[in-house]
Design a protein around this motif. Structure first.
Motif, PDB file in Angstrom:
ATOM      1  N   LEU A  44       0.876  -1.063  -0.004  1.00 17.79           N
ATOM      2  CA  LEU A  44       0.075   0.003   0.021  1.00 17.79           C
ATOM      3  C   LEU A  44       0.821   1.270  -0.005  1.00 17.79           C
ATOM      4  O   LEU A  44       1.850   1.471   0.493  1.00 17.79           O
ATOM      5  CB  LEU A  44      -1.020   0.039   1.177  1.00 17.79           C
ATOM      6  N   ARG A  46       0.954   5.880  -0.516  1.00 14.90           N
ATOM      7  CA  ARG A  46       0.332   6.900  -0.314  1.00 14.90           C
ATOM      8  C   ARG A  46       0.840   7.832  -1.462  1.00 14.90           C
ATOM      9  O   ARG A  46       1.891   8.176  -1.631  1.00 14.90           O
ATOM     10  CB  ARG A  46       0.534   7.410   1.207  1.00 14.90           C
ATOM     11  N   GLY A  50      -4.403  10.116  -2.427  1.00 15.27           N
ATOM     12  CA  GLY A  50      -5.123   8.977  -1.686  1.00 15.27           C
ATOM     13  C   GLY A  50      -4.064   7.669  -1.742  1.00 15.27           C
ATOM     14  O   GLY A  50      -2.853   7.905  -1.884  1.00 15.27           O
ATOM     15  N   TYR A  51      -4.676   6.628  -1.664  1.00 11.82           N
ATOM     16  CA  TYR A  51      -3.829   5.657  -1.663  1.00 11.82           C
ATOM     17  C   TYR A  51      -3.748   4.512  -3.066  1.00 11.82           C
ATOM     18  O   TYR A  51      -4.875   4.968  -3.782  1.00 11.82           O
ATOM     19  CB  TYR A  51      -4.371   4.324  -0.451  1.00 11.82           C
ATOM     20  N   GLU A  83      -1.856   2.923   8.616  1.00 12.47           N
ATOM     21  CA  GLU A  83      -2.840   3.046   7.334  1.00 12.47           C
ATOM     22  C   GLU A  83      -3.160   1.968   6.808  1.00 12.47           C
ATOM     23  O   GLU A  83      -4.366   1.928   6.264  1.00 12.47           O
ATOM     24  CB  GLU A  83      -1.773   4.261   6.380  1.00 12.47           C
ATOM     25  N   VAL A  87      -7.114   0.765   6.129  1.00 10.88           N
ATOM     26  CA  VAL A  87      -7.720   0.645   4.673  1.00 10.88           C
ATOM     27  C   VAL A  87      -8.257  -1.003   4.590  1.00 10.88           C
ATOM     28  O   VAL A  87      -9.113  -1.283   4.136  1.00 10.88           O
ATOM     29  CB  VAL A  87      -6.568   0.861   3.702  1.00 10.88           C
ATOM     30  N   ARG A  89      -9.249  -3.286   6.891  1.00 13.36           N
ATOM     31  CA  ARG A  89      -9.752  -3.786   8.284  1.00 13.36           C
ATOM     32  C   ARG A  89      -9.900  -5.111   8.800  1.00 13.36           C
ATOM     33  O   ARG A  89      -9.827  -5.295   9.645  1.00 13.36           O
ATOM     34  CB  ARG A  89     -11.046  -2.702   8.435  1.00 13.36           C
ATOM     35  N   TYR A 103     -11.586  -2.395  -2.307  1.00 10.72           N
ATOM     36  CA  TYR A 103     -11.312  -1.645  -1.226  1.00 10.72           C
ATOM     37  C   TYR A 103     -11.407  -0.195  -1.768  1.00 10.72           C
ATOM     38  O   TYR A 103     -11.199   0.732  -0.939  1.00 10.72           O
ATOM     39  CB  TYR A 103     -10.002  -1.786  -0.559  1.00 10.72           C
ATOM     40  N   LEU A 105      -9.730   0.959  -4.031  1.00  7.88           N
ATOM     41  CA  LEU A 105      -8.244   1.428  -4.487  1.00  7.88           C
ATOM     42  C   LEU A 105      -7.861   1.067  -6.053  1.00  7.88           C
ATOM     43  O   LEU A 105      -8.336  -0.203  -6.433  1.00  7.88           O
ATOM     44  CB  LEU A 105      -7.320   0.773  -3.537  1.00  7.88           C
TER      45      LEU A 105
END
Length: 164
Positions: A44, A46, A50-51, A83, A87, A89, A103, A105
């Motif tokens: 992941l 940044r 955003g991601y 982070e 994202v 969870r 998600y 992304l």
């Protein structure tokens, strides 16, 4: 989201692979007796907007400046562990599946993974993986393919010194 259910809902043929909990994609490859070049590692990142989820072979590392060029962003950094947890969870800490779409992304995959017919992906836990055809992964994830990683040089063993 459960990766196993996600694959089933999309009618993707896969083989579930249970293994000892692995803290890295390289350890997962060893545990499963699979070439590291066929094991996907999600990272992941940044960006100012955003991601983004980057996916590379376990044997590679991301060239951040190159990926920033590919993504056309001026700034790019690794996400912190907190982070990642926020994202993803529903994933065990340390597990990061290579699926950004569920998600929300964008996903970018290093084209080195597309070189083979199959790929091994991480699930929601550190002890479960999934083997499936790369084209099936590509069909459900719709990632952007690009070259942005480089092979990790293998560690050289130091010669042992003998007492003389």
């Amino acid at each position: 989201m459960c990766i196993r259910s996600y694959l089933r809902e999309r009618r993707v043929s896969f083989e579930a692979l249970l293994h000892r909990p692995a803290s890295s994609a390289t350890q997962r490859a060893r545990s499963l007796h699979v070439a590291g070049s066929r094991v996907a590692k999600g990272v992941l990142l940044r960006t100012p907007g955003g991601y983004v989820l980057a996916v590379v072979p376990a044997t590679h590392r991301i060239d951040l400046p190159r990926l920033a060029e590919v993504l056309r962003v001026g700034e790019l950094r690794l996400a912190t562990e907190d982070e990642v947890g926020a994202v993803f969870r529903d994933c065990e800490r340390g597990a990061l599946p290579p699926f950004g779409r569920p998600y929300g992304l964008p996903t970018v995959v290093d084209s080195a993974l597309a070189a083979g017919p199959e790929v091994v992906l991480e699930g929601n836990t550190r002890h479960e993986g999934f083997r499936l055809r790369f084209r099936d992964y590509e069909a459900i994830e719709s990632p952007r393919l690009a070259r942005f990683s480089e092979p990790i040089a293998p560690r050289r063993r130091r010669p042992s010194r003998r007492a003389g």
